[in-house]
Scaffold this active site. Structure first.
Site, mmCIF file in Angstrom:
data_model
loop_
_atom_site.group_PDB
_atom_site.id
_atom_site.type_symbol
_atom_site.label_atom_id
_atom_site.label_comp_id
_atom_site.label_asym_id
_atom_site.label_seq_id
_atom_site.Cartn_x
_atom_site.Cartn_y
_atom_site.Cartn_z
ATOM 1 N N LYS A 241 80.328 41.479 22.664
ATOM 2 C CA LYS A 241 80.777 40.609 21.568
ATOM 3 C C LYS A 241 80.646 39.142 21.961
ATOM 4 C CE LYS A 241 84.946 39.151 19.059
ATOM 5 N NZ LYS A 241 86.372 39.436 18.737
ATOM 6 N N LYS A 253 93.733 31.497 11.852
ATOM 7 C CA LYS A 253 94.808 31.774 12.803
ATOM 8 C C LYS A 253 95.787 30.601 12.846
ATOM 9 C CE LYS A 253 91.688 34.166 16.066
ATOM 10 N NZ LYS A 253 92.250 35.506 16.311
ATOM 11 N N ASP A 264 86.244 34.159 23.082
ATOM 12 C CA ASP A 264 85.981 35.372 22.293
ATOM 13 C C ASP A 264 84.536 35.863 22.450
ATOM 14 O OD1 ASP A 264 87.174 37.317 20.741
ATOM 15 O OD2 ASP A 264 86.628 36.371 18.837
ATOM 16 N N ASP A 323 89.768 37.783 10.080
ATOM 17 C CA ASP A 323 89.916 37.614 11.528
ATOM 18 C C ASP A 323 89.523 38.886 12.294
ATOM 19 O OD1 ASP A 323 90.449 36.340 13.879
ATOM 20 O OD2 ASP A 323 92.636 36.408 13.690
ATOM 21 N N GLU A 325 86.584 40.063 12.779
ATOM 22 C CA GLU A 325 85.151 39.800 12.660
ATOM 23 C C GLU A 325 84.336 40.428 13.776
ATOM 24 O OE1 GLU A 325 87.198 37.910 14.239
ATOM 25 O OE2 GLU A 325 86.047 37.688 16.088
ATOM 26 N N ARG A 327 84.320 43.352 15.176
ATOM 27 C CA ARG A 327 83.783 44.693 14.908
ATOM 28 C C ARG A 327 82.618 44.637 13.929
ATOM 29 N NH1 ARG A 327 89.627 46.428 13.038
ATOM 30 N NH2 ARG A 327 89.981 44.852 14.622
HETATM 31 MN MN MN Z 1 87.469 37.721 17.649
HETATM 32 MN MN MN Z 2 89.188 37.466 15.103
#
Ligand code: MN
Ligand code: MN
Length: 479
Positions: A241, A253, A264, A323, A325, A327
């Site tokens: 990811k 968020k 992330d 949020d 996102e 996946r």
């Molecule tokens: Mn994320």
């Molecule tokens: Mn997220």
């Protein structure tokens, strides 16, 4: 800091400090137990005591001697070396008596423990470049251990540097550029898809998430091929990811949760790090990796709640939470990986807070469809010093992904329960039946909030070593 290593039987001229390993409860020759007790030094792994002289003597605790578990011994040596690296920054020339014949954990721990991310610190006094002599005969095993420890340590630091980089600096295109450079330096093939190509390839999840950002997405494909291969050579696919900043999209968020969201993309960084070291570790399996890279922002033309995305395999997904996102972009990459019919697919992602709540900051969650694959990954994680713990994917939870308007929802509203498993279930939908698949959720382990053994504050590079260990494990049966 850069470290130049060498193997030699005796300390060379100009050595400023000589490091001696000390086992807990065993005073080294010439020192009494009473003297050591007075200093507070007990010989626990990573403890350091400096004794004045020319050169300085540095006592390095490596913990109790009586261990027989090889993984525990390696972990203690890594912890000791990490503590040493932090204690001896000021010296330019060091000579180290290795605590055992296996040099790999010593070198790895030293590089990881001494790491600091100071790129943006104008007050950071640069650490001197160091010359470290390992006091041992230059046998093939010693040379191999030094080489492997150095390359593995550098691979983890590569991932840490990427994760620590601010989101503004490490955009998807910047990450792709770094991937191209790493591939060129380490003998990997690398292909980069830009926005139009991603649209042509119908990566509806990646395209959808990227619509909210003013910077375009990328998809990176890396390939490693072993030197000697045949039709029987095993092929493994990796997916990482790469959300270079996750603001939550329209499901913005709150500020406290935005901290750390530059990390992330830690899954993609772990995959790039692991791929970078496969040649050096003489990996015998072929490995392909897919890194979907995007921001998740509420600017531009973000996906709306209630929108339906069409993923690469035609599956439709109703967006219930912008949020969730990760996946969505992983799904497209898993479909791409599955199209090449590998013998196994492994993905790694900072995916859910639930995984962090369940397992904390030092253990990552592991899920999958194949017990043998999960067991092998878990064992590799233990050997590498990156513990992975299995979580189930109960069939009973699958109905929670049903949507009234599409094939699936991307997020189950109204429950906080089992959300790491629901994310795992979602990913599983995009893995072709019959291909063993495993999923690592590193939400808790991608960042460290403290200093402890080889962990330092900030990015950990978690996953690089577990994946590299798994891929280079010679003992495993062919799939
Ligand atoms: Mn994320
Ligand atoms: Mn997220």
């Amino acid at each position: 800091m850069s470290v130049t290593w060498s193997l030699r039987p005796e300390p060379g001229p100009g050595t400023e400090a000589v490091v001696r390993p000390v086992w807990a409860g065993e005073p080294p020759a010439g020192l009494t137990a009473e003297f050591l007790a007075g200093t507070g030094f007990g010989g626990e792994a990573g403890e350091v005591l400096q004794l004045p002289g020319t050169p300085v003597t540095v006592l390095l605790g490596v913990g109790p001697r009586a261990r027989t578990d090889r993984d525990a011994i390696r972990a203690a040596i890594r912890a000791a070396a990490a503590g040493l690296a932090r204690a001896v920054r000021a010296y330019r020339r060091l000579a180290v008596h290795p605590p055992g014949p296996d040099l790999r954990p010593l070198v790895e721990g030293y590089l990881l423990g001494g790491y600091r991310f100071t790129r943006y610190r104008s007050d950071a006094s640069p650490s001197p470049d160091q010359f470290v002599e390992l006091l041992t005969a230059e046998t093939p095993d010693a040379a191999r251990g030094l080489f492997e420890g150095r390359r593995l340590g550098e691979a983890v630091l590569l991932a840490r540097d990427l994760v620590n980089e601010p989101g503004e600096a490490l955009t998807p295109s910047a990450f792709a550029d770094r991937s191209v450079a790493v591939a060129a330096a380490t003998g990997l093939e690398c292909e980069v898809w830009d926005g139009p190509r991603i649209a042509d390839e119908r990566l509806g999840g990646l395209l959808g998430v990227s619509r909210g950002s003013l910077v375009p997405p990328r998809l990176v494909r890396l390939s490693y091929r072993p030197e000697h291969r045949s039709n029987e050579t095993e092929r493994i696919a990796l997916v990482g990811k790469g959300v270079t900043f996750d603001a939550g999209g329209l499901s913005l968020k709150p500020n406290a949760h935005l901290a750390g969201m530059k990390a992330d993309m830690a899954g993609a960084a772990a995959v790039l790090g692991a791929m970078s070291v496969l040649g050096a570790l003489d990996c015998r399996v072929a490995v392909d990796a897919w890194l979907p890279l995007t921001e998740n922002m509420p600017n531009a033309d973000p996906i709306r709640i209630g929108d339906v995305l069409v993923m690469r395999n035609g599956t439709t997904v109703e967006i219930c939470h912008a949020d969730a996102e990760g996946r969505l972009i992983m799904a497209d990459a898993l479909v791409l990986a599955g199209e090449t019919r590998p013998q196994a697919i492994i993905d790694i992602a900072t995916l859910t807070d639930a995984a962090a709540v369940a397992l904390g900051r030092r253990v990552a969650a592991l899920m999958g469809t194949d017990d043998a694959l999960v067991d092998r990954l878990r064992a590799a994680g233990t050997r590498a010093g990156e513990p992975l713990w299995p979580l189930p994917l109960p069939d009973a939870y699958r109905p929670q992904l049903r949507s009234r308007v599409a094939d699936l929802v991307n997020y189950t509203l109204g429950t906080r329960h089992g959300t790491a498993l629901l994310a795992g279930h979602f990913l599983r939908e995009f893995v072709p039946p019959g291909i063993p698949w495993a999923h690592l959720d590193i939400q808790g382990t991608a960042l460290s909030d403290g200093t402890d053994a080889e962990w330092v504050p900030g990015a950990t590079g978690f996953g690089v070593r577990a994946l590299a260990e798994f891929l280079t494990d010679r003992s495993r049966p062919p799939a």
